[in-house]
Each structure stands twice: as C-alpha cells, then as structure tokens.
Write a protein that holds these residues in place. Structure first.
Motif, mmCIF file in Angstrom:
data_model
loop_
_atom_site.group_PDB
_atom_site.id
_atom_site.type_symbol
_atom_site.label_atom_id
_atom_site.label_comp_id
_atom_site.label_asym_id
_atom_site.label_seq_id
_atom_site.Cartn_x
_atom_site.Cartn_y
_atom_site.Cartn_z
ATOM 1 N N ILE A 619 0.842 -1.319 -0.077
ATOM 2 C CA ILE A 619 0.015 0.123 0.036
ATOM 3 C C ILE A 619 0.919 1.155 -0.049
ATOM 4 C CG2 ILE A 619 -1.911 1.126 1.313
ATOM 5 C CD1 ILE A 619 -2.751 -1.460 2.576
ATOM 6 N N GLY A 620 0.679 2.092 -0.901
ATOM 7 C CA GLY A 620 1.434 3.272 -0.953
ATOM 8 C C GLY A 620 0.270 4.180 -0.639
ATOM 9 N N ALA A 621 0.813 5.325 0.060
ATOM 10 C CA ALA A 621 -0.209 6.478 0.802
ATOM 11 C C ALA A 621 0.207 7.695 0.438
ATOM 12 C CB ALA A 621 -0.288 6.072 2.270
ATOM 13 N N THR A 622 -0.682 8.585 0.309
ATOM 14 C CA THR A 622 0.070 10.036 0.072
ATOM 15 C C THR A 622 -1.402 10.964 0.803
ATOM 16 O OG1 THR A 622 0.730 11.608 -1.052
ATOM 17 C CG2 THR A 622 -1.125 10.678 -2.169
ATOM 18 N N LEU A 623 -0.908 12.191 1.133
ATOM 19 C CA LEU A 623 -1.968 13.073 1.909
ATOM 20 C C LEU A 623 -2.125 14.104 0.853
ATOM 21 C CD1 LEU A 623 -0.790 13.538 5.740
ATOM 22 C CD2 LEU A 623 -2.275 11.952 4.854
ATOM 23 N N PHE A 624 -3.227 14.561 0.955
ATOM 24 C CA PHE A 624 -3.449 15.914 0.197
ATOM 25 C C PHE A 624 -4.159 16.795 0.985
ATOM 26 C CE2 PHE A 624 -6.923 12.622 -0.776
ATOM 27 C CZ PHE A 624 -8.008 13.504 -0.592
ATOM 28 N N SER A 625 -3.806 18.179 0.736
ATOM 29 C CA SER A 625 -4.835 19.193 1.260
ATOM 30 C C SER A 625 -5.002 20.220 0.628
ATOM 31 C CB SER A 625 -4.277 19.389 3.026
ATOM 32 O OG SER A 625 -5.008 20.413 3.443
ATOM 33 N N GLY A 649 9.607 -4.662 0.896
ATOM 34 C CA GLY A 649 9.429 -5.975 1.227
ATOM 35 C C GLY A 649 7.730 -6.242 1.081
ATOM 36 N N ARG A 650 6.866 -5.631 0.678
ATOM 37 C CA ARG A 650 5.510 -6.022 0.297
ATOM 38 C C ARG A 650 4.904 -5.895 1.739
ATOM 39 N NH1 ARG A 650 5.648 -9.409 -5.097
ATOM 40 N NH2 ARG A 650 7.128 -7.843 -6.221
ATOM 41 N N ASN A 651 3.597 -6.134 1.604
ATOM 42 C CA ASN A 651 2.531 -6.031 2.672
ATOM 43 C C ASN A 651 2.874 -5.219 3.715
ATOM 44 O OD1 ASN A 651 0.516 -7.311 4.172
ATOM 45 N ND2 ASN A 651 1.853 -9.084 5.175
ATOM 46 N N THR A 652 2.880 -4.016 3.330
ATOM 47 C CA THR A 652 3.302 -2.871 4.185
ATOM 48 C C THR A 652 2.828 -1.569 3.643
ATOM 49 O OG1 THR A 652 4.956 -1.625 5.392
ATOM 50 C CG2 THR A 652 5.710 -2.392 3.328
ATOM 51 N N VAL A 653 2.838 -0.486 4.449
ATOM 52 C CA VAL A 653 2.276 0.714 3.983
ATOM 53 C C VAL A 653 3.436 1.733 3.982
ATOM 54 C CG1 VAL A 653 0.764 2.568 4.477
ATOM 55 C CG2 VAL A 653 0.193 0.433 5.228
ATOM 56 N N ARG A 654 3.669 2.570 2.783
ATOM 57 C CA ARG A 654 4.773 3.606 2.759
ATOM 58 C C ARG A 654 4.013 4.736 2.102
ATOM 59 N NH1 ARG A 654 7.046 0.560 5.320
ATOM 60 N NH2 ARG A 654 9.205 -0.225 5.258
ATOM 61 N N PHE A 655 4.729 5.926 2.846
ATOM 62 C CA PHE A 655 4.042 7.075 2.433
ATOM 63 C C PHE A 655 5.046 7.673 1.293
ATOM 64 C CE2 PHE A 655 1.660 6.793 5.955
ATOM 65 C CZ PHE A 655 0.486 7.747 5.970
ATOM 66 N N TYR A 656 4.415 8.477 0.644
ATOM 67 C CA TYR A 656 5.319 9.184 -0.435
ATOM 68 C C TYR A 656 6.236 10.107 0.086
ATOM 69 C CZ TYR A 656 5.876 12.570 -3.962
ATOM 70 O OH TYR A 656 6.818 13.523 -5.087
ATOM 71 N N ASP A 657 5.732 10.847 1.082
ATOM 72 C CA ASP A 657 6.737 11.855 1.820
ATOM 73 C C ASP A 657 7.453 11.191 2.815
ATOM 74 O OD1 ASP A 657 7.949 13.726 3.436
ATOM 75 O OD2 ASP A 657 6.141 14.979 3.808
#
Ligand code: C2E
Ligand code: MG
Ligand code: MG
Length: 932
Positions: A619-625, A649-657
């Motif tokens: 899962i890739g995550a990014t915030l917006f405002s 390594g997969r099965n994890t969350v990473r943020f764009y920032d």
C-alpha cells in the motif's frame, strides 16, 4: 203610475188638510148653531120670566093698556115676532105682532121651529095663575150670524189650505233637491266616479246621509285603488309565472286527487306536450300518452299522498310523435274546507336526461380509462393527502387504494427521497408553482421501492387558495434501472462493482475541494496485490477475477461511507480517505491505521478454487490538502509510494513523503512503548492547584506524566491522543481515577485536606465506554472516597456525538455526588443548547484565551462571554493557564473567582500540593517551586 216624492208630499198634505178643515168647519158651524139656539132659548126664558114679572101687575089689575105698553116695548125688538098676554081664562089682553093660532103650552116651555122660537109662561101671583104670556122670537139674526161665521171659517180654512199646500210644495222641493243630489251621488258611484261627493252641508239627516255617502265613496275609492294595485300585481305575477313557465317549458297544474282531472293549469301545454290543456285535462287522457313502462310509477307517485314532494320522471308521447322525458314534482295541498288537491309542476327534462346519459357514458369511458391505464392517476387535498387513486396504484405499490386514501402523499415515499418529495409537495401546496414534476422512489408494500415520474398540478379557488392537486405517476423503474446500469458501466467496475477510474477521478476531485474548504487532510491509499500475477497464471483468470471480487468485498466492508474504494484495473485498488486530522502527522497516522487495517483484513486466507490462498497487499499512501496538487499528481504520488512499499518487502504501507513516513513510524513506536509503560506502570501523576480569589487552594487537577527512559518526559498532549486512538486511554484513565479517589479517601482523615476537590480529565472514548459508570462506582466504593470531592473534566468534542449516552452517564454519576466541569471551554463547537441540557457544575476558560487575554480583545471578549454564560446558567467558572497577576486581575474584573495556572502553582507532586494547601502564601510558595 209613478209619482215622485214631491207630488206624494203635496197630494198627501192637501188631502189631509181638506179633510181636517172640512171636519173643523162642520163641527164648528154645528156647534155655533147649537150654542145660538140655546142662547136664544135661554134668552127667551129669561125675557119671559122678566116679562112675566113685569106683566104681573097689569094682569093683577087686569089693565090691558099697561099690558099693551109693555108688549109694545117688547115689540120694538126686531127679533120679537109676536107677544100675546092671555088672562087666566086665556083671553087675549094685549098683543103685538101676529100671534099664531096655537100658542105653545105654558107648561111645555120653549117651542123651537124653523125660523122661530116660542115660549109661553104662566104668570102667577101667590100661587094663583093670573094669566099666560107667550112670545115668539125670530131666529133670523142668529141664522144670519151663523152664515157669516161659516163664511169666515171657510175663507180661513181655504187660506190655511193654501198655505199648507205652499208649505208642502216648498218642503217637497227642498227634500227632492237633496234626494236628487244623493241620487246623483248614487248614479256617479254606479258610473264608477268614486271621486264624486254629495254637497249637502246641513246638520240634519240629509247632511248625515250625505257625509256617510261621501265617506263610503272615499272608502270605496281607496278600496278600489288598492284593488287595482293588487290586480295589477296579480296580473304581473300571472304574466311572470306564465312567462317563467313558458321559458322553462313547464306547466303548473292542480288536479282532483280522485280522477286526476286538471282543475287548474298554468303554462303552455301546447308548447310542452303538443296539446291544448283541455285535450289532456282528464287523467285517463294523459295516461294514454305516458309510456306503458313508466305509467305504474307515475300512478304510484300520484296515488300516495305524502308531506314531502314526490318526483317522478317518465316518457310522454308528444304530439310530434316523439317521446319526451317529463318530470313531475308532485305535492298535495290541503285546501281550507275543501278536500286535498294534487298539485304538480311538469318539466321537460329530455335535454337534461340526454346530457346525464351522455355524462354517464363519458364517465364510464373515463372510468374505463382510469381503471385500466397503467399510470397512476391521483388527486390530493390541499394538505397533500390522497383523495383519489386509480387501481394502477395498487398494482404499482401493492397498497390497497382504500387503505391509502386519506394518508399523506409523502408517507409512501422512500425515506431516501423524503426531502425531495417534501419539497415537491411544499412547492405545489404553497402555490409556488402550478405544476411540478419529479422523479422519486415510492416504497412498496413488500418493502422494496419503485421509481416513479410524478407530475402534478394544483387547482386554486377564486381567492387563489389551493384546493387540490392532481396528477399522474408513471412507473419508471425499468428506465431507472437501465440508467443505473449505464451509470454503473460508465462509473463502476464491471467485475467488482466498485467505482472505476472515471468515478475515482471525480471523487478525488471533490475530496481535494473539500479539504481546501475544511483545512482537514485527505489521503489516497494505492493498493496493489502482491503476486497476483502468479494466481492468474496458475489458477486461471476466472479464479483471479474471483479473488479480486473477494478482496473488493472485504475492503468495501471496512471503508467508511464517507470514503471511496475504487478499482483502477488489474489488481490495483485505491482508497480515498476524507476528513483526516488537520495536523499532517496525525492525518498520516490515521491514514496509516487504515492501511494497516486493510493489510490485516486481507491477512485471512481466501478460498480460491477450493484452496486457501494468502494474499498480501502493498500500500502506497499520500496526503493531500487543498488544491496544491491535481488529481493525477496525487494518484501518481500514491502509486510511487506503493512501489516503495513493494520495495520495502511488500505487505506494508509506505508514504510518498519520507518525513511523514518517519513520523508515522515514530508514532507506532510510541504506541508500542505506551503499551509497555502501562504494563510496567510507568505513568506518574502530578497535581496542579486550583485556587480561590484570595489564593486559598481549594483543590487540584490531576495531570498525567510519562517519564520516557530515552526521551525524557513526554507531554500528555502527545501521548494522550495515541492512547485515545488505541483505546489504551481506558486502562490509563482508570489508573488516574483510582489515584484521585485513593487520595481523596486518604484526605478524609486530615482536617486541612478534607475539603479539597480533585479534578480528573476524562477522554471521550473513556467516558462513552459502557462500563465507565460501573467502574467509577466500584473505585469509589473500594477506596471509600467521597464522591462529592471528585470532579470530572470533560471536553466539548465529546458532546458532538452520542450526547444521550453522555447525559445519561452524567446523570447517573451525579447521584454519587460527582461533579462535572467543561474543560477547554470555547475551543470546540459547543452549542449553547447542549450546555443547557448538561447538568454541569463548572466551565473552564481555556488557557489559550487566558494567555492573550490582555492583548487580544477577541480573547478578552470570549473570556467575558464564558464568565457571563456561566453566571447565566448558574455555573462555577475557573480560568486555567493563569500565569501573571495582570491576567488574574483582569479575569477577576470579568467576574471570575477561581484560578489555575503557573501563577499559583506548577503541576507538581502530592507533597508540593499539600504544602501549598498548608502554606500561608500559596502563590509565593508555588512561585518558589521549580517548574515540573
Ligand atoms: P488540560 O486538562 O487543559 O490541562 C491543563 C494543561 O495546561 C496542562 O498541560 C497544564 O500543565 C497546563 N498548564 C497549567 N497551568 C498552566 C499555565 O499557567 N501556563 C501554561 N502554558 N500551561 C499551563 P499538560 O499537563 O501538558 O496536559 C495537557 C492535556 O492533556 C490536558 O489539558 C488534558 O487534556 C490532557 N491530560 C492530562 N492528563 C490527563 C489524564 O489523566 N487523562 C486524560 N484523558 N487527559 C489528560
Ligand atoms: Mg483539564
Ligand atoms: Mg484545559
């Protein structure tokens, strides 16, 4: 022979007068003659007696000369016819005139014959007869006198007669003149001259008669003019009645109830029935014209007398050979003295009957259409309640029409369309528009719904008031389904039913706009299934599709309604999260938590082609405002972040920032450490004094402290939110409460501390916990603490949701004596309505207002408002964060009497507090303490 009154009076009067005068004359003359005869006889008697006396001496001396002288004297009287004196031997001794041969006898007295009266008298002396004297008198003088008298009386009688005739004539003339005047009056009356008046003014019977006559004439005149007037009116009424009857083509009649013969008819029977009334006068004649089928009804109606008028319609053969429809309105009239009579008004109702029949026919046709048409046809009253529905309603909704009528229109609308339907009705019923159309869902009897296109228009009365609405409803469910299908195909993924890329773009655009407005953050999670290709390749595409569907279902269930889960294609899913914390780190934490949740969700094996298979996502995550980034850029960032997750390594969350990622990591670390700290009981509690206006310590607020082995003391502002999110606040909070209660219980034995109160901060999550009240009750019991010394500080945010639970808990705890303060007042969204509803004891002016209360007029105004509000609601008010004497003075000026802050004491340990309570100058003492 006719004799008028004048003659009658004259003749009558004359006749009476003649008879009267004749009688008078006759009796008068007879009387006179008798009287004169008697007078003559008496005179003769007297003279003979005198003469006898005078002759006595001559006889006694038988002196004839003497006797002769005396007789001569007598003979001078012209009335004396003779006188003779005889001696006792009846020899004549003296005489005058010629004596008759036979003298009357002396004893016989007076002898009367026609033309003379004779008397003989014996002359005696001393009883001895001397002789006799006889005298004869002539009656001529008397006769002459009688004749004269008669003449005079006759003349007088004639005179009287003449005068009375004159009087009779005058009287007759006067009487007849007046009679003539009366006669003229009578004739004038007879000739109709009612204004003629008889001019007799006398005050006698004629005058009275004339006046009576004149009065009578006057009375007759007024009577006649009244009669004329009435006659005129009557004529007019009759004419009007006739014309009305003619205009209405009707007749009025009265008939003998026995044989139904017309006794009176008004109106033109020729026009109505084609015949003159005399041809139809008899009942049986009319009956011949009545249709045989209708005749019994007509007879029945005319037979039974009743008080109410009867109406009977029947066919009548008109002279023109056509059947016409007549209507008889029958009534029975009670004549005074006479038997009842039957009265009728007969009208031609042919046109009306035809129109009614046509109307019925048209109504039947209309009913036919209405009953068989597939659209719903309806009417409502001015309040929007159904008043008419055709059977299509039941076919559409399953509700019987009879059960529906009278209920409000909106009661049948699907809850989701209630607002639209209400607007629709309101606009229509308030007269805003004359016609409206709308597409809404109706709920059906079986609980499903049907889409209808509803069209309605309003009907208004003359005053512009709405009377009713009517319209149609068409079932457009099929069309809606088709539209939905089109929409689904256009915006939703065919395989999973989730929004597709197009809709995702749309929603993300909206989310960006929302964050720009709300200052909140949003986040995009880009989810890619690890090794999906392997499944596709090994198990086939159908299984791959199945997996995608199962994944979609699981994720769908865990995504909030406000958020969007979409499938981009292949094994790529995207989640848009809305309304995250304004603080980026907090927002990232929240987003990360969702990502983790999804990972956990997919951790459970999937059943694929009869096998259990594990699937992991990256899962890739990014915030917006706000609008700083476009949709594509945000998606790209999330995509990149997803690759980072794969790389990690997969099965994890990473943020764009990466910075955010670190913050999130740190937060998780903190969360773990928090758990350990709780397990190892590493939290400490400090007390910050709360004081009265005079600086006397009246209690303290308990504040948590977490001394971290590496990082030193960690602020509650940092760890409390994590504790709240993770739920750790519940056990942590329990510990604080227990500490507070144990302390209060301990103070009960020390007089100086017995009155102190302790305030404990309670988090929303903690307070809403259903065991909270019970646990606090147990703590109070176990420790033996007095409930009324404990104060719980709630925050405004907690009032935003589940207010009922909050109020219920407060109410319950108040029964134990526990009081409540509203912390940080003014920073949240407290509605005044809540405040009224909550049984609070105290408001706490937030330190953010106190800090700048001297410099910022807004803060001063808010502080003032809080104080006023507290006073209005009869609440205590305390200012927190008071650092300077100026702040304190200002707040005091506003009316605040309780204070808390560094000015009076930093949060410190128990012994500090107890010293402060015992100390004479707490302010100085606390000022001398070092900050905690
Ligand atoms: P709060 O309840 O509003 O507590 C008051 C905060 O203001 C405390 O911060 C206190 O140290 C600080 N303070 C007091 N006087 C002054 C002053 O004169 N100047 C300034 N600048 N600050 C002052 P602290 O201890 O950092 O606590 C922060 C927040 O953490 C508290 O705000 C409270 O909401 C929460 N908290 C602390 N302890 C607990 C607890 O046991 N349970 C829960 N649920 N929350 C707690
Ligand atoms: Mg507090
Ligand atoms: Mg506070």
């Amino acid at each position: 022979m006719r004799l008028n009154v004048a003659w009658q009076i004259i003749i009558g009067t004359v006749a009476i007068q003649v008879v009267m005068v004749a009688a008078l004359l006759f009796s008068g003359i007879t009387q006179v003659q008798q009287n004169q005869q008697e007078v003559l006889e008496r005179t003769a008697e007297q003279q003979s007696r005198l003469l006898g006396s005078a002759l006595t001496p001559g006889l006694a001396y038988a002196d004839p000369a003497m006797l002769q002288d005396l007789l001569d004297l007598l003979g001078d009287d012209s009335n004396v016819l003779y006188a003779v004196v005889l001696d006792a031997s009846e020899r004549p001794m003296a005489s005058v005139g010629v004596a008759p041969d036979t003298l009357p006898a002396a004893e016989a007295g007076v002898r009367s014959e026609s033309g003379q009266v004779e008397i003989a008298r014996q002359i005696e002396l001393s009883g001895q007869s001397l002789g006799t004297v006889a005298v004869g008198y002539s009656t001529d003088a008397i006769d002459q006198l009688s004749t004269n008298l008669l003449e005079r009386n006759v003349l007088l009688a004639l005179g009287v007669l003449g005068l009375s005739i004159l009087a009779a004539i005058l009287f007759a003339l006067m009487t007849t003149r007046r009679l003539r005047l009366l006669l003229q009056g009578g004739r004038a009356l007879e000739a109709g001259q009612l204004d003629h008046r008889v001019r007799i003014d006398s005050r006698d019977e004629f005058g009275d008669l004339a006046r009576t006559f004149n009065d009578m004439a006057a009375h007759l005149g007024t009577t006649q003019s009244t009669l004329l007037q009435q006659n005129l009116q009557l004529n007019r009424s009759v004419a009007r009645l006739e014309s009305m009857l003619g205009g209405a083509n009707a007749i009025l009649w009265e008939a003998n109830p026995g044989n139904h013969e017309w006794e009176f008819v008004a109106g033109d029977t020729r026009k109505l029935l084609g015949f003159p009334s005399r041809n139809l006068g008899r009942g049986e004649l009319r009956a011949r014209h009545i249709h045989p089928d209708d005749l019994p009804r007509v007879r029945d109606a005319a037979r039974e007398p009743g008080n109410e008028p009867k109406v009977v319609d029947y066919r009548f053969a008109h002279r023109n050979g056509q059947w016409i429809w007549l209507r008889d309105i029958l009534s029975w009239a009670e004549g005074t003295g006479s038997p009842r009579s039957l009265r009728g008004l007969t009208l031609d109702v042919t046109a009306h009957r035809r129109a009614t029949a046509a109307l019925k026919e048209s109504e039947n046709r209309y009913q036919d259409v209405v009953n068989h048409i597939s659209e719903v046809i309806f009417r409502t009253d001015a309040e929007g309640r159904w008043t008419l529905l055709n059977p299509a309603w039941e076919s559409l909704t399953g509700f019987p029409v009879e059960e529906t009528l009278g209920k409000p229109m909106c009661a049948f609308v699907d809850p989701e369309d209630q607002d639209d339907a209400q607007n629709f009705c309101d606009t229509l019923l308030e007269g805003g528009t004359h016609a409206q159309s709308e597409e809404i869902r109706l709920r059906t009897h079986d609980g499903s719904h049907r889409w209808v296109s509803i069209y309605a228009s309003a009907r208004f009365d003359e005053d512009g008031q709405i009377m009713a609405t009517f319209g149609t409803m068409m079932d457009i469910s099929d069309r809606k389904e088709a539209e939905e299908e089109i929409r689904r195909l256009a915006f939703f993924d065919g395989l999973t039913g989730l929004p597709n890329r197009t809709l995702l773009h749309d929603r993300l655009g909206q989310a960006l706009a929302n964050t720009a407005r709300s200052r909140h953050h949003g986040a995009v999670l880009f989810i890619d299934l690890d090794n999906f290709k392997d499944i596709n390749d090994t198990l086939g595409h159908a299984v791959g599709d199945d997996l995608l569907r199962q994944v979609a279902r699981r994720m769908e269930d865990s995504v909030r309604e406000a958020d969007t889960l979409a499938r981009l294609g292949g094994d790529e899913f995207v989640v848009i999260l809305n309304d995250l914390h304004p603080d980026p780190a907090r927002a990232a934490t929240e987003a990360e938590a969702v990502g983790r949740k999804l990972i956990n969700l997919l951790r459970e094996p999937f059943e694929l082609a009869g096998q259990n298979r594990h699937v992991t996502p990256s899962i890739g995550a990014t915030l917006f405002s706000g609008h700083s980034l476009g949709v594509e850029e945000v998606l790209k960032q999330a995509d990149l972040a997803m690759y980072r997750a794969k790389n990690a390594g997969r099965n994890t969350v990473r943020f764009y920032d990466p910075g955010l990622h670190r913050a999130v990591e740190a937060r998780f670390e903190l969360e773990n450490e928090l758990r350990h700290a709780l397990d190892e009981d590493r939290f400490t509690i400090v007390y910050q004094p709360q004081v009265e206006a005079d600086g006397r310590v009246i209690g303290a607020e308990l504040l948590l402290r977490w001394p971290h082995p590496q990082r030193g003391a960690i602020s509650p502002g940092e760890f409390i939110p994590i504790a709240e999110q993770t739920g750790l606040i519940v056990p942590i909070g329990r510990k604080v409460l227990r500490t507070a209660c144990a302390q209060l219980a301990a103070w009960q034995h020390i007089a100086a501390f017995r009155e102190l109160t302790l305030s404990v901060n309670i988090s929303a999550r903690q307070f809403r916990n259903k065991h909270f009240v019970q646990q606090l009750r147990e703590i109070l019991q176990e420790t033996g603490a007095p409930g009324d010394r404990l104060k719980l500080e709630l925050t405004e945010s907690m009032l935003l949701e589940e207010i009922d639970t909050v109020v219920a808990h407060i109410d319950e705890l108040r029964t134990l004596g526990v009081e409540f303060a509203l912390d940080d007042f003014g920073t949240g969204y407290s509605s005044l309505a809540y405040l009224k509803q909550l049984p609070l004891a105290q408001l706490k002016i937030d330190q953010s207002f106190v800090r700048d209360v001297l410099d910022d007029p807004n803060d001063a105004a808010i502080a003032q408002m809080v104080v006023n509000l507290a006073h209005t609601l009869d609440l205590d008010v305390i200012a927190e964060g008071v650092e300077t004497a100026e702040q304190r003075a200002f707040l005091f000026g506003l009316g605040c009497r309780h204070f808390q802050g560094f000015l009076y004491g930093y949060p410190g340990d128990l012994s500090d507090l107890e010293r402060a309570v015992l100390g004479t100058s707490p302010a100085q003492q606390s000022a001398a303490q070092s900050p905690h």
